[in-house]
Design a protein around this motif. Structure first.
Motif, PDB file in Angstrom:
ATOM      1  N   UNK A   1       0.799  -1.190   0.039  1.00 13.08           N
ATOM      2  CA  UNK A   1      -0.026  -0.010  -0.120  1.00 13.08           C
ATOM      3  C   UNK A   1       0.809   1.251   0.018  1.00 13.08           C
ATOM      4  N   UNK A   2       0.343   2.395  -0.516  1.00 15.50           N
ATOM      5  CA  UNK A   2       1.110   3.630  -0.595  1.00 15.50           C
ATOM      6  C   UNK A   2      -0.021   4.790  -0.319  1.00 15.50           C
ATOM      7  N   UNK A   3       0.572   5.826   0.329  1.00 17.33           N
ATOM      8  CA  UNK A   3      -0.512   7.039   0.419  1.00 17.33           C
ATOM      9  C   UNK A   3      -0.304   8.020  -0.488  1.00 17.33           C
TER      10      UNK A   3
ATOM     11  N   UNK B   1       6.615  -2.573  -4.924  1.00 22.39           N
ATOM     12  CA  UNK B   1       5.807  -3.885  -4.487  1.00 22.39           C
ATOM     13  C   UNK B   1       5.639  -4.680  -5.314  1.00 22.39           C
ATOM     14  N   UNK B   2       5.496  -4.742  -6.728  1.00 23.49           N
ATOM     15  CA  UNK B   2       5.316  -5.629  -7.563  1.00 23.49           C
ATOM     16  C   UNK B   2       6.821  -6.679  -7.514  1.00 23.49           C
ATOM     17  N   UNK B   3       7.979  -6.113  -7.074  1.00 21.51           N
ATOM     18  CA  UNK B   3       9.324  -6.718  -7.094  1.00 21.51           C
ATOM     19  C   UNK B   3       9.227  -7.640  -5.872  1.00 21.51           C
ATOM     20  N   UNK B   4       8.334  -7.411  -4.852  1.00 23.14           N
ATOM     21  CA  UNK B   4       8.121  -8.375  -3.930  1.00 23.14           C
ATOM     22  C   UNK B   4       7.429  -9.650  -4.220  1.00 23.14           C
ATOM     23  N   UNK B   5       6.717  -9.725  -5.365  1.00 20.01           N
ATOM     24  CA  UNK B   5       5.799 -10.879  -5.649  1.00 20.01           C
ATOM     25  C   UNK B   5       4.373 -10.386  -5.571  1.00 20.01           C
ATOM     26  N   UNK B   6       4.108  -9.349  -4.846  1.00 16.50           N
ATOM     27  CA  UNK B   6       2.896  -8.847  -4.729  1.00 16.50           C
ATOM     28  C   UNK B   6       1.929  -8.807  -5.820  1.00 16.50           C
ATOM     29  N   UNK B   7       1.023  -9.138  -5.652  1.00 15.57           N
ATOM     30  CA  UNK B   7      -0.166  -8.805  -7.019  1.00 15.57           C
ATOM     31  C   UNK B   7      -1.185  -7.617  -6.808  1.00 15.57           C
ATOM     32  N   UNK B   8      -1.170  -7.248  -5.761  1.00 11.53           N
ATOM     33  CA  UNK B   8      -1.983  -6.065  -5.320  1.00 11.53           C
ATOM     34  C   UNK B   8      -1.140  -4.734  -4.976  1.00 11.53           C
ATOM     35  N   UNK B   9      -1.614  -3.750  -5.314  1.00 12.41           N
ATOM     36  CA  UNK B   9      -1.101  -2.463  -5.058  1.00 12.41           C
ATOM     37  C   UNK B   9      -2.452  -1.208  -4.673  1.00 12.41           C
ATOM     38  N   UNK B  10      -2.565  -1.126  -3.503  1.00 11.55           N
ATOM     39  CA  UNK B  10      -3.329  -0.165  -3.024  1.00 11.55           C
ATOM     40  C   UNK B  10      -3.178   1.234  -2.878  1.00 11.55           C
ATOM     41  N   UNK B  11      -4.031   2.067  -3.438  1.00 14.60           N
ATOM     42  CA  UNK B  11      -3.530   3.566  -3.184  1.00 14.60           C
ATOM     43  C   UNK B  11      -4.642   4.171  -2.639  1.00 14.60           C
ATOM     44  N   UNK B  12      -3.958   4.845  -1.366  1.00 17.52           N
ATOM     45  CA  UNK B  12      -4.844   5.447  -0.002  1.00 17.52           C
ATOM     46  C   UNK B  12      -4.527   6.777  -0.028  1.00 17.52           C
ATOM     47  N   UNK B  13      -5.862   7.309   0.248  1.00 17.62           N
ATOM     48  CA  UNK B  13      -5.696   8.991   0.467  1.00 17.62           C
ATOM     49  C   UNK B  13      -6.536   9.073   1.948  1.00 17.62           C
ATOM     50  N   UNK B  14      -6.062   9.909   2.624  1.00 21.94           N
ATOM     51  CA  UNK B  14      -6.810  10.407   4.044  1.00 21.94           C
ATOM     52  C   UNK B  14      -7.551  11.543   3.715  1.00 21.94           C
TER      53      UNK B  14
ATOM     54  N   UNK C   1      -2.310  -5.587 -10.009  1.00 16.10           N
ATOM     55  CA  UNK C   1      -3.512  -5.135  -9.770  1.00 16.10           C
ATOM     56  C   UNK C   1      -3.750  -3.737  -8.999  1.00 16.10           C
ATOM     57  N   UNK C   2      -4.680  -2.872  -9.300  1.00 19.17           N
ATOM     58  CA  UNK C   2      -4.717  -1.905  -8.550  1.00 19.17           C
ATOM     59  C   UNK C   2      -5.960  -1.356  -7.713  1.00 19.17           C
ATOM     60  N   UNK C   3      -5.748  -1.139  -6.324  1.00 13.30           N
ATOM     61  CA  UNK C   3      -6.914  -1.196  -5.486  1.00 13.30           C
ATOM     62  C   UNK C   3      -6.828   0.411  -5.129  1.00 13.30           C
ATOM     63  N   UNK C   4      -7.939   0.700  -4.449  1.00 12.07           N
ATOM     64  CA  UNK C   4      -8.062   2.121  -4.117  1.00 12.07           C
ATOM     65  C   UNK C   4      -8.744   2.146  -2.592  1.00 12.07           C
ATOM     66  N   UNK C   5      -8.503   3.114  -1.720  1.00  8.99           N
ATOM     67  CA  UNK C   5      -9.194   3.517  -0.695  1.00  8.99           C
ATOM     68  C   UNK C   5      -9.251   5.212  -0.319  1.00  8.99           C
ATOM     69  N   UNK C   6     -10.220   5.764  -0.766  1.00 13.00           N
ATOM     70  CA  UNK C   6     -10.381   7.081  -0.774  1.00 13.00           C
ATOM     71  C   UNK C   6     -11.509   7.564  -0.241  1.00 13.00           C
ATOM     72  N   UNK C   7     -11.859   6.866   1.132  1.00 11.55           N
ATOM     73  CA  UNK C   7     -13.168   7.449   1.804  1.00 11.55           C
ATOM     74  C   UNK C   7     -14.416   7.042   1.079  1.00 11.55           C
ATOM     75  N   UNK C   8     -15.357   8.030   1.526  1.00  7.34           N
ATOM     76  CA  UNK C   8     -16.878   7.839   1.013  1.00  7.34           C
ATOM     77  C   UNK C   8     -16.711   8.356  -0.415  1.00  7.34           C
ATOM     78  N   UNK C   9     -17.763   7.541  -1.066  1.00  5.07           N
ATOM     79  CA  UNK C   9     -17.776   7.843  -2.536  1.00  5.07           C
ATOM     80  C   UNK C   9     -19.491   8.071  -2.730  1.00  5.07           C
ATOM     81  N   UNK C  10     -19.445   9.187  -3.941  1.00  2.52           N
ATOM     82  CA  UNK C  10     -20.836   9.228  -4.488  1.00  2.52           C
ATOM     83  C   UNK C  10     -20.697   8.098  -5.781  1.00  2.52           C
ATOM     84  N   UNK C  11     -21.943   7.960  -6.241  1.00  2.87           N
ATOM     85  CA  UNK C  11     -22.110   6.975  -7.239  1.00  2.87           C
ATOM     86  C   UNK C  11     -21.337   7.276  -8.486  1.00  2.87           C
TER      87      UNK C  11
END
Length: 331
Positions: free
Chosen positions: A59-61, A101-114, A140-150
């Protein structure tokens, strides 16, 4: 053998049906002498219904600190006198973090914002960042950006974000003791929209916020109702300057009981080690959890706290003969 473990062996291991709230509570209340049996059963459940692979994620912020919300455990809140200050990550740094992250063998990379939720600037940077990562990194890219609109949910789908993380953090009854600037129901609504969009739902929380053991069982049952693709389990690592900065750390055996109980509530879910395991469980406890229901890990550092070196986790997985999940061939 306690009755609840006999029940779980038939119901969860045999039929793939998770324990209800009362069953989870019974596991959480097991005496220490029955903990190894609970962990062994949880491991058997994980192996039967999920298989032996372990999913590895980094994960990265993208935006750190300065958040307007008052989540009492979080040093990224701009309302508390914590040492974390607001900063943005540029696109080249984001791509480099994905490569590492990919170099560790990870398949997921999550972008996070406070943030409470993303504004136009953040969505623009997300679009540019995801495009840059997809162009250069096989991950694969995942995200965590708080509450969302449609509209924002639809935009993330269009970007190619395949999984969205939005933690409920704790059970519905205890949530107002932890956050007052938004409601549990607002978080649930974002999760509903994410699920309906086709993105995978990642939703977990933090144990050790001051909740009772009954409320931990309530939380497990509420997560099971949501049926997320992934549940990250964090254990409170008290942050200086936050309202929960003086909370005691969760006892290792209580953490392991929770791992077993959450696995027995959600037999098919990816159950991921997340923040706090280093101070709560240490090396030996981390191993016990991987043999007690855990089937995913976050490698490297977390958002505002240090984790174990990725090489340590990868070596442990190798020692335990647990294969790291390969990147999906459909990407």
């Amino acid at each position: 053998m306690p009755e609840i473990l006999d029940q779980a062996r038939t119901q969860v291991l045999g039929d793939g049906v998770g324990l209800d709230e009362a069953g989870v509570l019974a596991v959480l209340n097991l005496p220490d002498e029955h903990l190894p049996a609970a962990l062994q059963l949880a491991h058997e459940v994980r192996m039967r219904w999920c298989g032996p692979e372990v999913e590895v994620e980094g994960i990265v912020s993208l935006k750190t600190g300065g958040c307007p919300e008052d989540c009492h455990f979080c040093s990224q809140s701009g309302l508390f006198a914590s040492p974390v200050r607001s900063v943005w990550l540029d696109i080249p740094s984001l791509v480099e973090a994905a490569k590492q992250t990919a170099a560790t063998g990870a398949t997921e990379f999550c972008i996070v914002a406070a943030v409470r939720g993303p504004d136009a600037r953040l969505m623009k940077q997300m679009r540019e960042g995801v495009a840059a990562i997809r162009a250069e990194v096989d991950i694969q890219v995942a995200a965590s950006l708080g509450m969302l609109s449609q509209e924002q949910v639809d935009e993330l789908v269009d970007m190619g974000v395949h999984r969205y993380n939005h933690n409920l953090e704790t059970c519905r009854s205890y949530f107002p003791n932890v956050v007052t600037t938004h409601s549990w129901e607002e978080r649930w609504e974002t999760l509903r929209m994410v699920r309906e969009s086709g993105m995978e739902v990642c939703c977990g929380g933090i144990l050790g916020l001051g909740e009772t053991v009954e409320q931990r069982a309530e939380f497990a049952a509420q997560l099971a109702e949501l049926d997320p693709h992934e549940v990250p389990l964090n254990f409170l690592n008290p942050r200086p300057g936050t309202p929960l900065g003086d909370r005691p750390v969760v006892e290792g055996k209580d953490a392991l009981r929770a791992i077993a109980a959450f696995r027995l509530a959600m037999p098919r879910t990816i159950l991921r080690y997340a923040g706090g395991r280093e101070i709560t469980l240490g090396d030996l406890g981390t191993r016990d959890g991987l043999l007690g229901g855990i089937n995913a890990v976050i490698v490297g550092n977390y958002l505002t706290t240090l984790g174990r070196p990725a090489t340590d986790d990868l070596k442990l997985l190798d020692d335990l003969k647990m294969p790291v999940k390969a990147l999906s061939a459909t990407l």
